[in-house]
Every structure is written in C-alpha cells, then in structure tokens.
Design a protein around this motif. Structure first.
Motif, PDB file in Angstrom:
ATOM      1  N   MET A  28      -6.344  -2.875 -10.014  1.00  0.00           N
ATOM      2  CA  MET A  28      -5.596  -3.907  -9.279  1.00  0.00           C
ATOM      3  C   MET A  28      -6.511  -5.051  -8.882  1.00  0.00           C
ATOM      4  SD  MET A  28      -2.891  -2.365  -6.648  1.00  0.00           S
ATOM      5  CE  MET A  28      -1.723  -1.080  -7.043  1.00  0.00           C
TER       6      MET A  28
ATOM      7  N   PHE B 294      -6.620   7.390  -7.220  1.00  0.00           N
ATOM      8  CA  PHE B 294      -6.627   6.342  -6.203  1.00  0.00           C
ATOM      9  C   PHE B 294      -7.655   5.261  -6.540  1.00  0.00           C
ATOM     10  CE2 PHE B 294      -7.266   4.307  -2.185  1.00  0.00           C
ATOM     11  CZ  PHE B 294      -6.114   4.519  -1.449  1.00  0.00           C
TER      12      PHE B 294
ATOM     13  N   MET C 149       0.551   1.042 -12.290  1.00  0.00           N
ATOM     14  CA  MET C 149       0.412   0.430 -10.962  1.00  0.00           C
ATOM     15  C   MET C 149      -0.784  -0.504 -10.941  1.00  0.00           C
ATOM     16  SD  MET C 149       1.390   3.272  -8.144  1.00  0.00           S
ATOM     17  CE  MET C 149       0.335   4.615  -8.647  1.00  0.00           C
TER      18      MET C 149
ATOM     19  N   GLY D 260       3.286   6.810  -4.423  1.00  0.00           N
ATOM     20  CA  GLY D 260       2.957   7.150  -5.809  1.00  0.00           C
ATOM     21  C   GLY D 260       1.773   8.097  -5.951  1.00  0.00           C
TER      22      GLY D 260
ATOM     23  N   THR E 235      -6.785   3.221  -9.835  1.00  0.00           N
ATOM     24  CA  THR E 235      -5.698   2.288  -9.589  1.00  0.00           C
ATOM     25  C   THR E 235      -6.200   1.080  -8.805  1.00  0.00           C
ATOM     26  OG1 THR E 235      -4.222   4.189  -9.450  1.00  0.00           O
ATOM     27  CG2 THR E 235      -3.339   2.100  -8.717  1.00  0.00           C
TER      28      THR E 235
ATOM     29  N   THR F 253      -0.224  -3.949 -12.516  1.00  0.00           N
ATOM     30  CA  THR F 253       0.835  -4.815 -11.973  1.00  0.00           C
ATOM     31  C   THR F 253       0.558  -5.163 -10.511  1.00  0.00           C
ATOM     32  OG1 THR F 253       2.123  -2.849 -11.452  1.00  0.00           O
ATOM     33  CG2 THR F 253       2.677  -3.980 -13.499  1.00  0.00           C
TER      34      THR F 253
ATOM     35  N   SER G 285       2.804   2.062  -3.354  1.00  0.00           N
ATOM     36  CA  SER G 285       2.023   2.495  -4.511  1.00  0.00           C
ATOM     37  C   SER G 285       1.087   3.657  -4.152  1.00  0.00           C
ATOM     38  CB  SER G 285       1.237   1.318  -5.080  1.00  0.00           C
ATOM     39  OG  SER G 285       0.538   0.619  -4.060  1.00  0.00           O
ATOM     40  N   TYR G 286       0.084   3.380  -3.341  1.00  0.00           N
ATOM     41  CA  TYR G 286      -0.882   4.431  -3.003  1.00  0.00           C
ATOM     42  C   TYR G 286      -0.236   5.537  -2.172  1.00  0.00           C
ATOM     43  CZ  TYR G 286      -4.149   1.067  -4.750  1.00  0.00           C
ATOM     44  OH  TYR G 286      -4.788   0.185  -5.573  1.00  0.00           O
TER      45      TYR G 286
ATOM     46  N   ALA H  12       0.148   6.587 -14.608  1.00  0.00           N
ATOM     47  CA  ALA H  12       0.521   5.670 -13.534  1.00  0.00           C
ATOM     48  C   ALA H  12      -0.643   4.788 -13.097  1.00  0.00           C
ATOM     49  CB  ALA H  12       1.064   6.451 -12.337  1.00  0.00           C
TER      50      ALA H  12
ATOM     51  N   TYR I  85       1.876  11.944 -15.829  1.00  0.00           N
ATOM     52  CA  TYR I  85       1.818  11.301 -14.514  1.00  0.00           C
ATOM     53  C   TYR I  85       0.592  10.415 -14.353  1.00  0.00           C
ATOM     54  CZ  TYR I  85       0.562  10.732  -9.628  1.00  0.00           C
ATOM     55  OH  TYR I  85       0.152  10.193  -8.445  1.00  0.00           O
TER      56      TYR I  85
ATOM     57  N   SER J 232       7.126   1.567  -7.704  1.00  0.00           N
ATOM     58  CA  SER J 232       6.115   0.690  -7.108  1.00  0.00           C
ATOM     59  C   SER J 232       6.161  -0.693  -7.750  1.00  0.00           C
ATOM     60  CB  SER J 232       4.734   1.324  -7.262  1.00  0.00           C
ATOM     61  OG  SER J 232       4.475   1.591  -8.625  1.00  0.00           O
TER      62      SER J 232
ATOM     63  N   PHE K 240       0.817  -1.200   0.000  1.00  0.00           N
ATOM     64  CA  PHE K 240       0.000   0.000   0.000  1.00  0.00           C
ATOM     65  C   PHE K 240       0.858   1.260   0.000  1.00  0.00           C
ATOM     66  CE2 PHE K 240      -2.440   3.408   1.868  1.00  0.00           C
ATOM     67  CZ  PHE K 240      -3.656   3.311   1.210  1.00  0.00           C
TER      68      PHE K 240
END
Lengths: 85, 570
Positions: B256, B249, B78, A32, B252, B81, A28-29, B74, B71, A58, A25
C-alpha cells in the motif's frame, strides 16, 4: 486570510483524515486480516465474511472513502473560502 | 477464422489506434512533455492512471497467483488498491498544489538541497528501471505465445511502439494512449471472466458468482466446494491462508505504502488542472482499477475449480486440446511418477505429478472455457495494452529524471526550453533501449526485484513526502538521513534474506526463514524500513536547526487549494 482561519481549516482537514483512515484501517487490516478468523464464522451467501472483506469488501470501502473525502473537502474549501476559482 | 488471424487483426488495430493518438497529441513544449500541459480532465486522468498502474503482472499473473495462494492472495488485492486511499488523502492534492513536474522536484525544493534531490533521483531511477524491464519482458512473452514470433522479436516490436509514442508525445501522448489502452485491457479482462462466471455459477457478474452456488448439481457454494477440493488434495482450504498473520499484515502495508510512493503514479496527479481534480481523479483511478481487482479473485477461484475438476486423477490421454497446447510452451508440465497414466495433482511434492505456471490461469482461461477465437485474440491485445501502458509511464519518469532533475536543475540551469525537450526525448529513447536490452537478456534478479520495488519506494519516498507536507519542522538533515537509512536497510534485508548474499547465496535462502526479523518476509520488510525512516528522520530533525522561514511558507501554501494555477516550471 488570518493565520487562525487557516489553522482551523487545517485542523478540520486533519480530523477528516483521521476518521477516514481509521475506517480504512478497520475495513482492511481489521476485518480482512486481524479479525478475519472470527468474522469467517459469519456467512453471507457463499462468502465467509472475513474472506470477503480481504478479497472484495475492503476494495469497495476504499472507493467509498475517497469519494466521501472529495465531498467533505470540496465543502470545507468553500466554507473556509480557500477553494479554487 | 483461426486464433492467429484474429490476433493479428485485433492487436494490429489496437496498435494503429495507439499510434494515431500519438500523432494527434504531439508535445510542443516541456510542459506538455512532462505533465501534458496540466490540462487533463480528472476522468481521463483516472483511466490513464489505472492503465499506467495495472501492468502485465496485474493482467496476466495476478489471478493465477491468487488461485494458488487462496486467502493469502488478499495481500495483493488490498495492497495494490489501498494505497490509492493514501494517495488521495495524504499526497495527491498537496503535490498538485505544489505544482511542479516530478517527485525529486518536490523533495529538492521542500528540503532545500540538491543532495536530497539527488537521493530522490537515484531512488526514482532504481525503482523505475527494475519495473520497466519486467514490462518489456511481458510484451515479449505475449507476442511469442500468441503471434509465434520469438521473445526477442516481440520485445523489439514493443520497443518501437513505445519509443514512437513516448518520445513523440511525452506525457500528453502517453496519457491519451493510456485512456485507449485502459478500455482495451478492461474489455479483454471482463469478457472471458463473465463467460466463465456464467458457465460455472449461472451469474453474469463474476463478483457475485464468486459467492454463488456452483452449477454441478451438488447445490454447494463454489467456495465451499473449492475448500473441499483443496483439502482433499492436501492443500490448505482456499479461504484459509498459510502465511502468518504478521507477515500478511506487513506485506499488505508495504504494498500500500509503496504504491503511494511510486513516482510514475504520483506524477499522474500533476497533469490535472486543479487540486480538487487531483482528489477526485484518485477516486476515479481506484474505481477503474477496482473493476479488474474485484474480478481477479473471482477468476482465480473459477480457474482453480475448473482446473482441479479437469485434471485431478484423470487419464492423461483424455486431456483436452488446450492442455497439450500449453504443455508445448512448458507452462504446464506433467511427469507420470507412479506410471498409472493418471494425473495426480497434490500438495505432497514427491507424489505431485503436475506443475502449472501462474500465467496460465488468465492466458488459457478462454480456451479452458471453450470461448470463441476472437476472445482469445482479445486477451493478447489486453495483455499488450497493460504492459505497454505501464512501460510508457515508467519511461517518462526516467526521461524526466534525467532531463529535468539532473540536467536542468543541477548541471545546466540555463538550458533552453527547446534543448531541454530534446534532452527529454533523447533520454526517453536511451531508456527504451536499455529497458529493451533487459527485456531480451533478463538478469535473474528482475522478477524478484520488481516485487521489492514497492518496499524500496515505501522505505524511501513515502516518509519524506508525508513529513514534507504534514510537518513544518522536518528539515533537510532529517529527511536525507531517513531516506538513506530506509533504503539501505531495505536493500540490506533484500540481499540477506532474498538473495542469501551473506550466507552462501540463493541456496541458503530457504534455511534463513526462521531468522526473519519479527517473522517478516523480504516482501513485507518495506513496512519496517519505512518505520525506521520515520524514526530516524524525526530524531535527526529535532537535533538539527529547523528549516528556513521560506520553506515553512511553502508548506503553509501547499496546504490550501487556492491559487494552484497550472503546473508551472519555476
């Protein structure tokens, strides 16, 4: 195998999971996204650090997390004698 | 030799290789067809998973997308992956220990109900079909651009190839073909990236060149230079995004969790011999994926710098040959609004004279960097490998859902092994034809829905599987209620904010942005729908009786690796 024994195995597994997912966490969060603006004031080479974590760092951390987990669990399986023969 | 000859040779050789592998690895039993006999080595499975996972979109579109988003790109890097960490730690080892063939298998058994199984099958089919149509389209596009056949013809050629090795080999054929396809696609991605990195920064490793000093004598870092170029033209600085933090947020997270819930990815972990192998195999998969995913943002930055330097404020008549060539494919469009003969590429819509398609950044990169013709041909073969490998993996999920989860487990449990295999092959064949049809006649919603497939997977499968493993108390009522609420909420949000169905159609979509719940876009809403799934499931399960003892024993059993044996049928 006693119930208690297996419960201890499971608890230890959950402990590893929590620690590794916290790292997951934050790399990344955290680095990033949430703190990216703050970290961007630090520069490494041509990279602003927050941007680097979001687009590069990340992902490297993710790979390391999985291989650390594999290592820890293989050891734990042997320790509790629940590994595959 | 010219590009076309090279393309025929390289693409032809790669196809011959795939077909050869398919013949060598024919499936003889349902077990070989569904999970390659459960005997794939973790390293091979890691490569196959990587190829399965990286689609035409990853290979062709992603770098271009990032290069326009800066940016904000990302979210894809993220999001696509980080899900592997969840897979390796929370799903793969336990599902491997459970030891059956499909995700609906697990849902149906763990929640002791055919209702749950059916809900899972429907979710799997929705997710896989939308996805596979996009892949067939990708095959068609690559064929038409590099071999100058029509898109329709390209789709048909792609269908025949996939049909051949998916129907003949099942999971076994697909796995070993995917290993070969991974090698082709990663080589094809890295060669131009390395050449361009050397040309721009003098560093042969794109990941380092990305943070290096640009070669134009200014002594500036590439990213600083690019920030400046972007800002001069009115765009946001490259290393600074335009999306809100909460949306970045949410997107992403949805990507995931969606990745970890995609049936064609999960099923790959049923093919390895042991629980231990499932864990390490997820690590290899991410390692192989990361080679492309850490290169893509570098390619994106290089390509954007190259592009702005080449076109911005330059005479249209002085444009290099590749510019003209891609103009004929309509992927680059120039309209001289102020009539000065120069190209103005700026943020301001009224003054901007140039539109560039995302896909160009990877497809035209070798030409922009003046690389030899064989490299251009290699990119074509790589794009095809990426699209075909993903299509095959998805088709297998579709055929297994029909032959096993519906026919064998529900309609006709007494079906013989031989007939089940026949049904599996037939449904794979039907699925290829349906996917091909959508590839040739893409409904307008395909592109939008592919991105949302992740939200759907996040809102439906992920919570049901996680709670099935980590909570003994979770019961059928809770899981079914959670999945239904999650997927319905996601579909509702999609229809409302992506398609504007309740507010007068597509044109209303832009105006609805202010009404987004919590400021979250439809792409990121899977996160909210997933939380709703968890909440509903927990509340309902505590109001209804706990699952039977036998199910609680299944849960105990999947938590320890010993006794996994091979993937079995019953």
């Amino acid at each position: 195998m006693s119930n208690n024994h297996l419960q201890n195995y499971w608890k230890k597994n959950l402990f590893y999971l929590v620690v590794l997912l916290v790292i997951w966490f934050f790399s990344s969060y955290g680095a990033g996204i949430l703190f990216a603006d703050n970290l961007n004031s630090i520069k490494i080479g041509g990279f602003k650090l927050g941007f680097w974590f979001a687009q590069q760092g990340s992902i490297y951390v993710f790979i390391i997390i999985i291989f650390v987990y594999v290592y820890l669990m293989n050891k734990l399986d042997k320790e509790f004698d629940v590994d595959e023969k | 030799m010219d590009v076309k000859t090279w393309t025929y040779i390289i693409v032809g050789l790669s196809f011959a290789l795939y077909i050869g592998i398919a013949i060598w690895s024919r499936a003889g039993s349902t077990k070989e067809f569904y999970v390659a006999g459960g005997g794939v080595s973790p390293l091979a499975n890691g490569m196959a998973t990587a190829a399965d996972w990286m689609s035409a979109a990853s290979f062709i579109s992603m770098a271009g997308l990032i290069s326009f988003m800066g940016y904000d790109g990302a979210v894809y890097l993220m999001g696509w992956t980080g899900g592997y960490v969840l897979l390796a730690l929370l799903l793969a080892p336990y599902l491997r220990k459970f030891g059956k063939y499909t995700v609906p298998d697990f849902i149906g058994d763990r929640y002791y109900s055919n209702t749950a199984r059916t809900v899972a099958v429907i979710c799997a089919l929705i997710v896989s079909f939308t996805y596979v149509a996009g892949q067939m389209r990708g095959v068609g596009v690559v064929f038409s651009r590099f071999l100058e056949v029509s898109i329709e013809m390209g789709v048909v050629i792609g269908m025949i190839i996939v049909l051949f090795y998916a129907v003949l080999g099942g999971m076994k054929g697909i796995t070993y073909t995917q290993v070969a396809q991974y090698c082709v696609l990663i080589f094809a991605y890295m060669v131009p990236a390395i050449f361009i990195s050397i040309a721009l920064t003098g560093n042969a490793i794109p990941q380092l060149g990305f943070g290096g000093v640009i070669n134009d004598g200014s002594g500036m870092y590439l990213l600083d230079k690019l920030d400046g170029l972007n800002q001069d033209l009115g765009f946001a600085a490259y290393t600074d995004g335009t999306k809100s933090m909460v949306d970045v947020f949410a997107i992403t997270f949805a990507l995931m969790v969606g990745t970890a819930g995609l049936p064609h990815v999960i099923v790959r972990f049923f093919t390895v011999p042991k629980v231990k192998d499932a864990r390490v195999s997820a690590g290899y998969a991410l390692l192989f994926i990361a080679i492309l995913y850490t290169t893509a943002p570098a390619v994106a930055a290089f390509a954007r710098t190259n592009m702005i330097n080449t076109v911005s404020n330059k005479e249209y008549s002085q444009m290099p040959e590749w510019f003209k060539k891609w103009e004929t494919t309509k992927l680059i469009k120039f309209e001289d609004k102020n009539g000065d003969g120069k190209i103005q590429y700026v943020k301001d819509k009224d003054a901007n004279e140039l539109t560039v398609d995302n896909d160009i950044m990877v497809l035209a990169n070798p030409e922009i960097a003046n690389l030899p013709n064989w490299v251009i041909a290699l990119v074509a073969a790589g794009g095809l490998a990426a699209a075909l490998s993903t299509a095959a993996g998805l088709l297998l999920v579709i055929s297994t859902s029909v032959s096993r989860d519906l026919i064998k487990m529900q309609w006709n449990p007494n079906v013989s092994e031989k007939n089940e295999l026949l049904y599996a092959r037939l449904s794979a064949a039907v699925a290829v034809i349906v996917a091909g049809y959508f590839g040739i006649n893409p409904p307008g919603f395909v592109a939008a829905v592919v991105a949302l497939a992740f939200g759907l997977a996040a809102a439906s499968f992920f919570p049901a599987i996680i709670m099935g493993i980590f909570s003994k108390r979770m019961n059928m009522q809770g899981a079914v209620a959670g999945m239904v609420v999650g997927i319905c909420l996601m579909i509702f949000y999609m229809l409302k904010f992506k398609f504007g169905i309740f507010d007068g159609g597509k044109d209303a979509v832009d105006g609805l942005k202010d009404a987004w719940w919590f400021g979250i876009s439809p792409e990121g809403f899977g996160t909210v729908a997933m939380l709703a799934n968890f909440a509903v499931a927990l509340v309902v399960s505590y109001m209804t009786p706990p699952p039977p003892q036998s199910v609680q024993e299944i849960v105990e059993n999947i938590r320890i690796p010993r006794g996994s044996g091979e993937a079995h049928a019953h």
